[in-house]
Design a protein around this motif. Structure first.
Motif, short mmCIF file in Angstrom:
data_model
loop_
_atom_site.label_atom_id
_atom_site.label_comp_id
_atom_site.label_asym_id
_atom_site.label_seq_id
_atom_site.Cartn_x
_atom_site.Cartn_y
_atom_site.Cartn_z
N PRO A 1 70.93 -51.70 81.94
CA PRO A 1 70.06 -52.08 83.05
C PRO A 1 70.38 -53.47 83.62
O PRO A 1 70.17 -53.71 84.80
CB PRO A 1 68.66 -52.07 82.43
CG PRO A 1 68.78 -51.24 81.19
CD PRO A 1 70.20 -51.32 80.73
N HIS A 2 70.92 -54.38 82.80
CA HIS A 2 71.17 -55.74 83.28
C HIS A 2 72.51 -55.85 84.02
O HIS A 2 72.84 -56.91 84.56
CB HIS A 2 71.14 -56.74 82.12
CG HIS A 2 72.31 -56.61 81.19
ND1 HIS A 2 72.39 -55.62 80.23
CD2 HIS A 2 73.46 -57.31 81.09
CE1 HIS A 2 73.54 -55.74 79.58
NE2 HIS A 2 74.20 -56.76 80.08
N VAL A 3 73.30 -54.77 84.03
CA VAL A 3 74.64 -54.83 84.62
C VAL A 3 74.67 -54.16 85.99
O VAL A 3 74.06 -53.12 86.20
CB VAL A 3 75.67 -54.14 83.68
CG1 VAL A 3 77.00 -53.92 84.39
CG2 VAL A 3 75.88 -54.95 82.42
N THR A 4 75.40 -54.78 86.93
CA THR A 4 75.66 -54.13 88.22
C THR A 4 77.05 -53.50 88.14
O THR A 4 78.05 -54.22 88.01
CB THR A 4 75.62 -55.16 89.36
OG1 THR A 4 74.33 -55.78 89.36
CG2 THR A 4 75.88 -54.50 90.71
N PRO A 5 77.13 -52.17 88.22
CA PRO A 5 78.45 -51.53 88.20
C PRO A 5 79.06 -51.54 89.60
O PRO A 5 78.35 -51.31 90.58
CB PRO A 5 78.16 -50.09 87.75
CG PRO A 5 76.69 -49.90 87.83
CD PRO A 5 76.02 -51.18 88.22
N VAL A 6 80.37 -51.82 89.66
CA VAL A 6 81.03 -51.95 90.96
C VAL A 6 82.29 -51.09 91.00
O VAL A 6 83.09 -51.11 90.06
CB VAL A 6 81.41 -53.43 91.22
CG1 VAL A 6 82.19 -53.57 92.52
CG2 VAL A 6 80.17 -54.32 91.24
N ILE A 7 82.45 -50.34 92.08
CA ILE A 7 83.71 -49.62 92.32
C ILE A 7 84.46 -50.44 93.37
O ILE A 7 84.04 -50.54 94.52
CB ILE A 7 83.45 -48.18 92.79
CG1 ILE A 7 82.73 -47.40 91.67
CG2 ILE A 7 84.76 -47.50 93.17
CD1 ILE A 7 82.44 -45.94 92.00
N GLY A 8 85.56 -51.05 92.94
CA GLY A 8 86.25 -52.05 93.77
C GLY A 8 87.20 -51.46 94.79
O GLY A 8 87.41 -50.23 94.86
N ASP A 9 87.81 -52.36 95.57
CA ASP A 9 88.68 -51.99 96.69
C ASP A 9 89.88 -51.13 96.27
O ASP A 9 90.36 -50.31 97.04
CB ASP A 9 89.24 -53.27 97.34
CG ASP A 9 88.19 -54.34 97.53
OD1 ASP A 9 87.99 -54.80 98.64
OD2 ASP A 9 87.55 -54.74 96.52
N GLY A 10 90.36 -51.33 95.05
CA GLY A 10 91.60 -50.68 94.62
C GLY A 10 91.41 -49.25 94.10
O GLY A 10 92.39 -48.60 93.72
N VAL A 11 90.18 -48.78 94.08
CA VAL A 11 89.88 -47.45 93.51
C VAL A 11 90.04 -46.38 94.59
O VAL A 11 89.87 -46.65 95.78
CB VAL A 11 88.44 -47.45 92.94
CG1 VAL A 11 88.03 -46.08 92.42
CG2 VAL A 11 88.30 -48.49 91.84
N VAL A 12 90.37 -45.16 94.18
CA VAL A 12 90.34 -44.03 95.12
C VAL A 12 89.18 -43.12 94.72
O VAL A 12 88.99 -42.82 93.54
CB VAL A 12 91.67 -43.25 95.16
CG1 VAL A 12 92.76 -44.10 95.81
CG2 VAL A 12 92.13 -42.80 93.78
N ILE A 13 88.40 -42.73 95.74
CA ILE A 13 87.12 -42.07 95.47
C ILE A 13 87.10 -40.66 96.02
O ILE A 13 87.32 -40.45 97.22
CB ILE A 13 85.96 -42.87 96.10
CG1 ILE A 13 85.90 -44.27 95.48
CG2 ILE A 13 84.63 -42.13 95.95
CD1 ILE A 13 84.83 -45.15 96.08
#
Ligand code: IMP
Length: 424
Positions: free
Chosen positions: A62-74
């Motif tokens: 709960p204390h963490v913000t998960p991030v999908i960054g610029d280099g990922v393909v979605i």
């Protein structure tokens, strides 16, 4: 203001999910910086097991913000399914942030991944068939569609029409497949766009602001060093940069932000898919290792190839990533063997190589040079302090540390968080 990078030092599946889990207590952001849903992280917290493919493992906390960054393909459909699954399991995914610069995996990418692999026949790469390679290829060719394109459907359609003309020609004329319709794709992706809207953010700015506030960012690699497009065993690699350098381009941070580069290193080696593997075991010992280590892929369920620890690769990974420390995983699996082998060099054409050979042919034909160490035999999964490990197990860890040239700071003796021993 530190950023920490967590990177696999082998061919992926080193147990990065577990390492993230252990380190997550002290971080505010966990960022995926490359790859896509070709990855698979298994995380065990208490009696709960989660299998993640695209969502950063920070989502568990709960204390963490998960991030999908610029280099990922979605692949947006797959991402939404994964989010729905997590919500069904009672997790709050509302803090997830997704970069608008990340590229979209499109239906033709998945199809091209499948048909090109079939076309390659015996030369196939053994990809996960998730469309990863074709998506990165379009990114480099500057005809990719990005997450931000979802929020201007006119532009989205323009770009799609242009690229689809070429894709359909290839699909139908080269591979004898049915062409795809832009209108169908647009309708499907417009639905994804609405559902993903709350998560889209300027992730680069977000991470810099966090670092300025003195918060800690964990950059979590997928796959591993030897699957790196530039530094891995090309062409048997993935199409992105899992190495520490990729963590910077894939998130928008700079080198001066990085304090630790933690190499996740299995106590033996595994590989999925095709390609050279000098210490591979194709015998009963290998079968035993696969079974004891439960070496089956999280994403595709494929059986992993297994082999003895390879210090030439460990040295290479230490250099190419600038490792500050190793996190050694799955030491407990080696309890099953009375004698352990460790490769410290390769032999090829009467020459010995302590470092990764400069030409692929040498690597393909390299004969591993082994030292032998006694095993310990005892079950070590209940050991709670490093110094309580059998002396043979400690000697094995010392040997790997000496050969790889980087301190081994953590040793994992089982899948649970509590089964991690801190060494220094
Ligand atoms: P792709 O990433 O699907 O294009 O597959 C290229 C190569 O990388 C294949 O050999 C895959 O088996 C391997 N690969 C991709 N993702 C992973 C992973 O998360 N763990 C291990 N191997 C992977």
């Amino acid at each position: 203001m530190p950023a920490h990078i967590l990177v696999g030092t082998q061919w992926g599946d080193e147990g990065k999910g577990k390492a993230t889990d252990l380190l997550a207590d002290d971080v505010q952001y966990v960022v995926r910086y490359q790859g896509g849903n070709n990855a698979g992280h298994t995380i065990i917290v208490g009696d709960r097991t989660l299998k993640l493919h695209l969502v950063p493992s920070g989502v568990m906390y709960p204390h963490v913000t998960p991030v999908i960054g610029d280099g990922v393909v979605i692949d947006p459909g797959v991402l939404l399914e994964e989010l729905d699954d997590l919500v069904d399991q009672g997790l709050d995914v509302s803090k997830l942030k997704i970069s608008g610069n990340a590229h979209l995996i499109m239906p033709y990418h998945r199809e091209l991944d499948r048909v090109t692999e079939r076309f390659l026949g015996r030369q196939k790469l053994g990809t996960t068939k998730r469309g990863i390679g074709p998506t990165y290829a379009d990114k480099a060719a500057r005809v990719g569609l990005r997450v931000q394109d979802l929020y201007d459907m006119k532009i989205f359609r323009q770009k799609l029409d242009t690229v689809l003309k070429e894709k359909n020609a290839v699909l139908s004329r080269v591979y004898n497949r049915l062409p795809m319709k832009a209108a169908d794709i647009e309708t499907e992706y417009a639905v994804y766009a609405e559902r993903l809207r709350p998560y889209i953010a300027d992730t680069m700015a977000l991470l810099h602001d966090a670092l300025d506030r003195g918060e800690t960012v964990l950059l979590e690699g997928a796959q591993g060093t030897l699957l790196d497009l530039d530094h891995g065993t090309y062409p048997f690699v993935t199409s992105s940069n899992p190495v520490a350098g990729g963590a910077l381009t894939g998130s928008g941070l700079g080198p001066r932000h990085v304090e630790r580069v933690i190499g996740i290193t299995k106590a033996y080696v595994t590989r999925v898919g095709s390609g050279p593997f000098p210490t591979e075991l194709r015998d009963e010992t290998g079968e035993r290792m696969t079974e004891v280590g439960q070496e089956y892929g999280t994403t595709t369920g494929r059986r992993r190839r297994v082999g003895w620890f390879d210090a030439v690769l460990a040295r290479y990974a230490a250099r190419v990533n600038g490792l500050t420390e190793h996190f050694l995983t799955k030491l407990d699996v080696l309890s099953a063997f009375s004698t352990l082998r460790v490769c410290h060099a390769y032999r090829y054409d009467d020459e010995e190589y302590e470092h990764f050979p400069p030409h692929q042919s040498i690597f393909h034909h390299a004969e591993p040079v082994y030292s032998e160490l006694p095993g310990w035999g005892d079950d070590i999964t209940q050991v709670t302090e490093y110094h309580l490990l059998p002396k043979e197990a400690q000697a094995y860890v010392d040997h790997l540390e000496e050969l790889s040239g980087v301190p081994i700071r953590y040793v994992s003796v089982g899948p649970a968080r509590s089964q991690t021993l801190e060494r220094h």
